[in-house]
Enzyme design. Sequence first.
Site, PDB file in Angstrom:
ATOM      1  N   GLU A 152       0.818  -1.220   0.000  1.00 35.66           N
ATOM      2  CA  GLU A 152       0.000   0.000   0.000  1.00 35.66           C
ATOM      3  C   GLU A 152       0.853   1.272   0.000  1.00 35.66           C
ATOM      4  O   GLU A 152       0.723   2.146   0.870  1.00 35.66           O
ATOM      5  CB  GLU A 152      -0.959  -0.009   1.189  1.00 35.66           C
ATOM      6  CG  GLU A 152      -1.994  -1.102   1.096  1.00 35.66           C
ATOM      7  CD  GLU A 152      -2.952  -1.155   2.265  1.00 35.66           C
ATOM      8  OE1 GLU A 152      -3.927  -1.905   2.190  1.00 35.66           O
ATOM      9  OE2 GLU A 152      -2.709  -0.449   3.270  1.00 35.66           O
ATOM     10  N   GLU A 310      -6.595  -7.527  -1.307  1.00 34.06           N
ATOM     11  CA  GLU A 310      -7.112  -7.531   0.069  1.00 34.06           C
ATOM     12  C   GLU A 310      -8.554  -7.044   0.080  1.00 34.06           C
ATOM     13  O   GLU A 310      -8.901  -6.088  -0.610  1.00 34.06           O
ATOM     14  CB  GLU A 310      -6.314  -6.592   0.983  1.00 34.06           C
ATOM     15  CG  GLU A 310      -4.910  -6.997   1.329  1.00 34.06           C
ATOM     16  CD  GLU A 310      -4.273  -6.012   2.304  1.00 34.06           C
ATOM     17  OE1 GLU A 310      -5.024  -5.287   3.006  1.00 34.06           O
ATOM     18  OE2 GLU A 310      -3.036  -5.939   2.357  1.00 34.06           O
ATOM     19  N   GLU A 358      -4.399  -4.407  14.814  1.00 34.15           N
ATOM     20  CA  GLU A 358      -5.471  -4.944  13.972  1.00 34.15           C
ATOM     21  C   GLU A 358      -6.058  -6.221  14.563  1.00 34.15           C
ATOM     22  O   GLU A 358      -6.580  -7.066  13.834  1.00 34.15           O
ATOM     23  CB  GLU A 358      -4.940  -5.178  12.553  1.00 34.15           C
ATOM     24  CG  GLU A 358      -4.540  -3.897  11.857  1.00 34.15           C
ATOM     25  CD  GLU A 358      -4.154  -4.081  10.396  1.00 34.15           C
ATOM     26  OE1 GLU A 358      -5.013  -3.834   9.535  1.00 34.15           O
ATOM     27  OE2 GLU A 358      -3.002  -4.471  10.139  1.00 34.15           O
TER      28      GLU A 358
END
Length: 682
Positions: A152, A310, A358
């Site tokens: 990313e 993803e 996360e």
Amino acid sequence: MSGARVAEGMMLFGADWNPEQWPEKVNDADLRLMREAGVNRVSLGMFAWSTIEPQDGRFELDWLERLLDRLDAASIGVNLATPSAAPPWWLLDAHPEIQLVDAQGRRVPGGGRLSWCPSSAVFRHYATRAAAVLSEAFGRHPALSLWHVGNEFGNENAQCFCDECAIAFRSWARRRHTTLDTLNRAWGTAFWGHGYTAWSQITPPRTTRNPPDPGLALDYRRFCSDQLLAHYRAEVVAIRGAGSTVPATTNFMIAQGADAIDHHAWSAEVDVVANDHYTVAADPERHRELAFSADRARGVAGGGPWLLMEHSTSAVNWQPRNRAKGPGEMRRDTLSHIARGADGALFFQWRASTAGVEQFHSAMVPHAGVHTRVWREVCELGAELARLAPVTGSVVERAEVAVLWDAQAHWAMDAARPPTIDVAYPLLPERTHRAFHRRGIRVDVLHPDDALAGYRLIILPGLYQASAGLTERLDAAVRSGMHVLITALSGIVDDTARVIGGGYPGAFRELLGLRGEELLPLQPGQRVRLSDGSTAERWVEHLTPTTSRTTATFSDGPLRGLGAMTRRELGAGTVRYVAAVLAEESFDALAGALTAELGIRPPAAATGTAVDLVRRVAADGTGFLFCINHGAEEAEIAVYGEDLLTGRVARGTGAVPAGGAAVFRERRTSLSGGHHDERGQS
């Protein structure tokens, strides 16, 4: 994009697997469950730098080799990541200068991810060394299917303002503008006496008491995207230098109107376009934003297949209220991406983390384990994607409607101080896409430099900056029979972020046959009525037609009686302008009127307005009609063919249950009423 295939003869299905976060004994269970779920692809190593290289120059790869061997034995391919997204503490301790500096001049502390400066020569040395070591060790491993470079790019390091960036930016600016005189003209530095007399005076647009020059801010966004791309290239060069020829990519973030990097510029550098996407719980029509993101990803891929790298099985962890997906929603989301060109769908992540920021992000294997609805749906989805193997390699049928989107127009608008804060760049493109999506009309999302031929309708929704040559290409397209709709806030500035003089919208003024005199933002809650029954909000413009005719006027508000919409016949086509931000329901009505006038239809007839219909077409002409029902009632589709998901055959009509989906492999069938083709049309 080089055109490498996403997959050969199978729809990819899997997730990011992070075994370094778990005791090694968990690997046995994971591999068994992967086979149960039908997983055929995993991404490895994305955040494992500290495990791969626990100390400077000491690489430990035995654990990774064992995993690759076991995955190969299980016929599971690997996207092997270079670990540059998360530099280890030993590197941050030894070289704190690699970390980002924010616009206030503050060094961003470590502990997160993507905390590195794209201009840092030190960081690039360590990152490319790690990439080369991995390539040398595993570049020819039979499990290796794809290099996953970084993660990313730009998501947390879209801009850095350190001194090393300042030096690199000066060189970049010199290459772009050649001379200081050219640069000063481009940035308009005579304003406030900011003219540069030496290249050494140029610095990043750090925070001051006033915003930076828009031209400087826009160029800096371009520079930062280029620096990130240069880093990506450097890692790929290191991989290739160690002998690996396996295709390479990275995962873009084309979602929620984001433009951290210029995806169009990057697309030529990746072997496969890959994207990450997560729906927003607060959006009641989040499936429409998903469709827009997937259409953008396909546009970046040049219309060819791409990979969903993803998405989530259920809730994410980063929104204010992380809503869990309802029954069947994961399936609909996945199939929506595949309908729009993805040749596979992977999740973040395989097993839900118990620690870390996360820890509440959903996964294929939830915290509650396999005796869960999510796990059952994961296994069902894996079996269905296996049945969609014939779809791989096919392309989405060309749409009749195209919307133009440009990251640099987005950045130019962000860099300016426009008359209102109530119209951000993504608003109008997203509103436009949704209006057609509600009618079942497919939309291609193009870059302004893409080929425009073959479309029935081209829409420029708030295209704030016009790229060079676009007006001339639109003029030729309209004269040949195309229809063009341009909305307010389009063509305001050129590629240096300078306002184009002579009246709004400067770049398209002559094409449209009008001259705009003034921009008038509306106040919060203020609405203005139009003579055709439409409602405007947020923004209106004072325009005077020259060679166009007025088709609607403002009925009240500051421009009462003046033109709000215009139309000009030009050759065999038309070009229209909307001098306002239409309320969502009013733009929906405009989209309906245009599709009716121009004869633009959905891919197939269907009952209800909540059915998403997209056709993919194989090289041999076989059509695959995806029918995804987001509604609460069963829908009927006009179609002939076999549903690959259930094996049921439709002979003229196919039923799709509420919240369900079907993928019909269409066939031609001669019936007594005439010859029907795979589109269910005579």
